[in-house]
Motif scaffolding. Structure first.
Motif, PDB file in Angstrom:
ATOM      1  N   ALA A 196      41.807 -21.313 -30.315  1.00 16.99           N
ATOM      2  CA  ALA A 196      41.834 -22.231 -31.452  1.00 16.99           C
ATOM      3  C   ALA A 196      40.418 -22.578 -31.901  1.00 16.99           C
ATOM      4  CB  ALA A 196      42.585 -23.507 -31.080  1.00 16.99           C
ATOM      5  N   ASP A 197      40.149 -22.402 -33.190  1.00 15.52           N
ATOM      6  CA  ASP A 197      38.903 -22.864 -33.804  1.00 15.52           C
ATOM      7  C   ASP A 197      37.697 -22.456 -32.961  1.00 15.52           C
ATOM      8  OD1 ASP A 197      39.889 -25.005 -36.092  1.00 15.52           O
ATOM      9  OD2 ASP A 197      41.263 -24.855 -34.404  1.00 15.52           O
ATOM     10  N   THR A 198      37.575 -21.154 -32.752  1.00 17.22           N
ATOM     11  CA  THR A 198      36.540 -20.628 -31.865  1.00 17.22           C
ATOM     12  C   THR A 198      36.015 -19.307 -32.396  1.00 17.22           C
ATOM     13  OG1 THR A 198      36.029 -20.255 -29.525  1.00 17.22           O
ATOM     14  CG2 THR A 198      38.108 -19.332 -30.330  1.00 17.22           C
ATOM     15  N   LYS A 231      33.108 -33.691 -39.542  1.00 17.23           N
ATOM     16  CA  LYS A 231      33.251 -32.237 -39.414  1.00 17.23           C
ATOM     17  C   LYS A 231      34.304 -31.902 -38.363  1.00 17.23           C
ATOM     18  CE  LYS A 231      28.654 -30.709 -40.865  1.00 17.23           C
ATOM     19  NZ  LYS A 231      27.448 -29.922 -40.469  1.00 17.23           N
ATOM     20  N   MET A 232      34.369 -32.712 -37.318  1.00 16.73           N
ATOM     21  CA  MET A 232      35.389 -32.506 -36.291  1.00 16.73           C
ATOM     22  C   MET A 232      36.788 -32.801 -36.850  1.00 16.73           C
ATOM     23  SD  MET A 232      33.769 -31.464 -33.614  1.00 16.73           S
ATOM     24  CE  MET A 232      32.201 -31.577 -32.723  1.00 16.73           C
ATOM     25  N   VAL A 233      36.884 -33.909 -37.570  1.00 18.76           N
ATOM     26  CA  VAL A 233      38.136 -34.350 -38.190  1.00 18.76           C
ATOM     27  C   VAL A 233      37.906 -34.377 -39.694  1.00 18.76           C
ATOM     28  CG1 VAL A 233      39.804 -36.237 -38.354  1.00 18.76           C
ATOM     29  CG2 VAL A 233      38.692 -35.755 -36.160  1.00 18.76           C
ATOM     30  N   GLU A 292      47.160 -26.232 -42.204  1.00 19.68           N
ATOM     31  CA  GLU A 292      46.683 -26.873 -43.435  1.00 19.68           C
ATOM     32  C   GLU A 292      46.383 -28.349 -43.202  1.00 19.68           C
ATOM     33  OE1 GLU A 292      49.269 -26.192 -46.722  1.00 19.68           O
ATOM     34  OE2 GLU A 292      49.187 -24.003 -46.534  1.00 19.68           O
ATOM     35  N   GLY A 293      45.330 -28.808 -43.878  1.00 16.31           N
ATOM     36  CA  GLY A 293      44.983 -30.217 -43.804  1.00 16.31           C
ATOM     37  C   GLY A 293      44.285 -30.622 -42.526  1.00 16.31           C
ATOM     38  N   ALA A 294      43.660 -29.658 -41.840  1.00 18.84           N
ATOM     39  CA  ALA A 294      42.967 -29.949 -40.585  1.00 18.84           C
ATOM     40  C   ALA A 294      41.598 -29.299 -40.587  1.00 18.84           C
ATOM     41  CB  ALA A 294      43.780 -29.451 -39.389  1.00 18.84           C
ATOM     42  N   ALA A 295      40.689 -29.893 -39.850  1.00 13.29           N
ATOM     43  CA  ALA A 295      39.346 -29.337 -39.695  1.00 13.29           C
ATOM     44  C   ALA A 295      39.241 -28.681 -38.319  1.00 13.29           C
ATOM     45  CB  ALA A 295      38.290 -30.419 -39.916  1.00 13.29           C
ATOM     46  N   HIS A 296      38.371 -29.188 -37.462  1.00 15.24           N
ATOM     47  CA  HIS A 296      38.076 -28.526 -36.184  1.00 15.24           C
ATOM     48  C   HIS A 296      39.014 -28.941 -35.050  1.00 15.24           C
ATOM     49  CE1 HIS A 296      35.431 -25.984 -33.851  1.00 15.24           C
ATOM     50  NE2 HIS A 296      35.101 -26.949 -33.014  1.00 15.24           N
TER      51      HIS A 296
END
Length: 262
Positions: free
Chosen positions: A111-113, A148-150, A233-237
């Protein structure tokens, strides 16, 4: 050296091991721990060396050290095979585990990597950040990167999630975070390893992630034969916290298709 590892071990059934990112702790997986432990999985979420309730070791912590810590914990817990998932740095630790002991891993969740080796600029930036965290502590960094995280809209709409993420960051020991940054700066290139993956894999990414954008997730997805891709959708990190229902749904569908554990 011997370290003490804090971890959650909840539920029964096949093992699902979740590895947190930097600079967080195992509480980032609470929505997944609660959900999957109630649906037939033994969910194990450790604090990495230098984070949460696990021993802080100053200096430099390579990804291999994190991976061997995980293997040692799972040996102690009598876990042979497991599904292994991680987010951000946790995803890179998952890739390192696959490099070191692929025979134990039933499936991968990334995830997110990013699988790429660090660039020269990246090495310098991580080394400089390590020194900054030792000077300042984590609070200024946490203030700086929260949106940036959220995703900014989620910071406003989900204050409890934003506070949880901020609390994890500001509570992290500077020595542990700096050691991880120094080790991560020297990480290997996992691209060749991933083309040889022979187990099911799921790649997940928030559609607003600035650290590992959708294009990077698509690249990672393209490397692994037969991998699945879920764009939240609608999410960052932090899609597992920003959109837990959607993240859990994608992971549930993936896990449901896995062959039976041996």
């Amino acid at each position: 050296m011997t370290i003490e590892i804090g971890y959650d071990d909840k539920g029964s059934g096949p093992a699902l091991v979740l590895v947190h990112g930097h600079p967080f702790d195992r509480s980032m997986w609470r929505p997944q721990l609660d959900h999957f432990s109630a649906h037939g999985w033994r969910v194990i979420a450790p604090d990495l060396r230098g984070y949460g309730e696990t021993t802080v070791v100053p200096g430099k912590t390579p990804l291999e050290t994190f991976a061997r810590d995980l293997a040692g914990l799972l040996d102690r817990l009598d876990v042979g095979e497991f599904v292994l998932g991680g987010l951000s740095m946790g995803g890179q630790i998952v890739m390192e585990c696959h490099r070191l002991f692929p025979e134990r891993i039933r499936a991968l969740v990334l995830a997110d990597t990013s699988p790429r080796a660090e660039t020269a600029d990246g090495k310098r930036n991580r080394t400089e950040m390590a020194e900054r965290l030792l000077r300042e502590g984590l609070r200024p960094y946490a203030d700086e990167v929260l949106t940036k995280m959220v995703a900014p809209a989620n910071v406003a709409a989900m204050p409890d999630v934003a506070e949880h993420v901020h609390r994890m960051m500001r509570s992290t020991a500077p020595e542990g975070a700096a050691a991880a940054l120094r080790g991560r700066a020297e990480r290997p290139d996992y691209v060749p390893t991933l083309t040889a993956v022979r187990v099911p894999a799921l790649v997940v990414v928030g559609d607003q992630d600035e650290y590992t954008p959708v294009a990077e997730a698509e690249f990672l997805h393209s490397l692994i034969p037969g991998a699945a891709l879920a764009i939240i959708e609608g999410a960052a990190h932090m899609p597992n916290l920003e959109r837990p229902a959607e993240f859990n749904s994608a992971l549930t569908k993936f896990l449901a298709k896995l062959p039976q554990a041996s």
